[in-house]
Design a protein around this motif. Structure first.
Motif, mmCIF file in Angstrom:
data_model
loop_
_atom_site.group_PDB
_atom_site.id
_atom_site.type_symbol
_atom_site.label_atom_id
_atom_site.label_comp_id
_atom_site.label_asym_id
_atom_site.label_seq_id
_atom_site.Cartn_x
_atom_site.Cartn_y
_atom_site.Cartn_z
ATOM 1 N N ALA A 84 0.837 -1.210 0.000
ATOM 2 C CA ALA A 84 0.000 0.000 0.000
ATOM 3 C C ALA A 84 0.867 1.254 0.000
ATOM 4 C CB ALA A 84 -0.936 -0.005 1.202
ATOM 5 N N ARG A 85 1.932 1.234 0.762
ATOM 6 C CA ARG A 85 2.834 2.385 0.817
ATOM 7 C C ARG A 85 3.493 2.648 -0.536
ATOM 8 N NH1 ARG A 85 7.593 2.231 5.094
ATOM 9 N NH2 ARG A 85 8.872 3.852 4.177
ATOM 10 N N MET A 86 3.918 1.577 -1.216
ATOM 11 C CA MET A 86 4.565 1.736 -2.517
ATOM 12 C C MET A 86 3.554 2.150 -3.587
ATOM 13 S SD MET A 86 7.566 1.679 -3.789
ATOM 14 C CE MET A 86 7.811 2.424 -5.389
ATOM 15 N N VAL A 87 2.353 1.594 -3.549
ATOM 16 C CA VAL A 87 1.310 1.995 -4.511
ATOM 17 C C VAL A 87 0.995 3.476 -4.335
ATOM 18 C CG1 VAL A 87 -1.143 1.729 -5.102
ATOM 19 C CG2 VAL A 87 0.305 -0.282 -4.865
ATOM 20 N N ALA A 88 0.901 3.937 -3.094
ATOM 21 C CA ALA A 88 0.641 5.358 -2.840
ATOM 22 C C ALA A 88 1.771 6.224 -3.398
ATOM 23 C CB ALA A 88 0.465 5.606 -1.340
ATOM 24 N N ALA A 89 3.006 5.777 -3.241
ATOM 25 C CA ALA A 89 4.147 6.530 -3.774
ATOM 26 C C ALA A 89 4.110 6.553 -5.299
ATOM 27 C CB ALA A 89 5.458 5.909 -3.287
ATOM 28 N N LEU A 90 3.770 5.436 -5.922
ATOM 29 C CA LEU A 90 3.679 5.375 -7.387
ATOM 30 C C LEU A 90 2.554 6.267 -7.908
ATOM 31 C CD1 LEU A 90 4.185 1.548 -7.944
ATOM 32 C CD2 LEU A 90 5.794 3.358 -8.559
ATOM 33 N N GLU A 91 1.419 6.271 -7.218
ATOM 34 C CA GLU A 91 0.292 7.108 -7.640
ATOM 35 C C GLU A 91 0.589 8.597 -7.418
ATOM 36 O OE1 GLU A 91 -3.607 4.258 -7.156
ATOM 37 O OE2 GLU A 91 -2.974 5.394 -5.400
ATOM 38 N N ALA A 92 1.358 8.914 -6.384
ATOM 39 C CA ALA A 92 1.675 10.302 -6.088
ATOM 40 C C ALA A 92 2.637 10.899 -7.118
ATOM 41 C CB ALA A 92 2.285 10.422 -4.691
ATOM 42 N N GLU A 93 3.511 10.072 -7.677
ATOM 43 C CA GLU A 93 4.489 10.547 -8.662
ATOM 44 C C GLU A 93 4.473 9.627 -9.887
ATOM 45 O OE1 GLU A 93 8.348 12.062 -7.084
ATOM 46 O OE2 GLU A 93 7.701 10.979 -5.293
ATOM 47 N N PRO A 94 3.426 9.686 -10.693
ATOM 48 C CA PRO A 94 3.317 8.732 -11.803
ATOM 49 C C PRO A 94 4.373 8.904 -12.894
ATOM 50 C CG PRO A 94 1.552 10.353 -11.892
ATOM 51 C CD PRO A 94 2.293 10.580 -10.620
ATOM 52 N N GLY A 95 4.976 10.061 -13.030
ATOM 53 C CA GLY A 95 5.967 10.268 -14.074
ATOM 54 C C GLY A 95 7.393 9.972 -13.639
ATOM 55 N N ARG A 96 7.594 9.653 -12.381
ATOM 56 C CA ARG A 96 8.941 9.420 -11.848
ATOM 57 C C ARG A 96 9.519 8.101 -12.345
ATOM 58 N NH1 ARG A 96 10.427 9.361 -5.393
ATOM 59 N NH2 ARG A 96 12.614 8.826 -5.636
#
Length: 160
Positions: A84-96
């Motif tokens: 969940a923590r990693m999915v939130a990070a991926l969703e927060a910065e989708p272009g990274r």
């Protein structure tokens, strides 16, 4: 993985508000290019305007984006706090562009995270990161032109 029943059964369950397929099937909105949880209120009401797939990875591979309202990825990841923590990070910065060092900087073990992702979501971390990244080549079908908007310049000329 659950084998999906015939589409009519899925449509009936969705229309009746039956959440028996929640987490086992995802509703697609081809017009918007989104996939939804069965509990989402934004699923198109017309049967002809929706379809179904049996996995998150199938939805992403087909080019559908997660619905921002029901957040199907976050919901699927919720039982595992690290995922969940990693999915939130991926969703927060989708272009990274994510690297193992970035994952380690979040206090996560990349090897463990890969295993948890596969077990929980059925896809890899990089597969999800690529699917969420905005693509300059990706385009949605253009909506039909609005006749009122097309007539607006002529109306403005007549007013002046």
């Amino acid at each position: 993985m659950l084998t999906l029943p015939p589409p009519d059964a899925l449509h009936d369950a969705l229309d009746a508000g039956d959440l028996a397929f929640e987490g086992h099937a995802w509703a697609l909105d081809p017009a918007a290019g989104l996939f939804h949880r069965f509990a989402c209120a934004r699923i198109p009401p017309a049967r002809a305007a929706r379809a179904f797939l049996d996995s998150l990875s199938a939805c992403l591979d087909a080019g559908f984006a997660p619905c921002p309202a029901c957040r199907p990825l976050a919901t699927a990841a919720a039982p595992d706090p690290l995922v969940a923590r990693m999915v939130a990070a991926l969703e927060a910065e989708p272009g990274r562009r994510w690297r193992e060092a970035d994952v380690t900087a979040l206090g996560l073990d990349p090897a463990d995270l890969r295993k948890r992702f596969r077990r929980r979501l059925g896809l890899g971390v990089l597969q999800l990161a690529r699917a969420l990244a905005p693509s300059p080549r990706a385009s949605r079908p253009e909506p039909p032109p609005d006749p009122a908007a097309a007539a607006a310049p002529e109306v403005m000329a007549e007013i002046e």
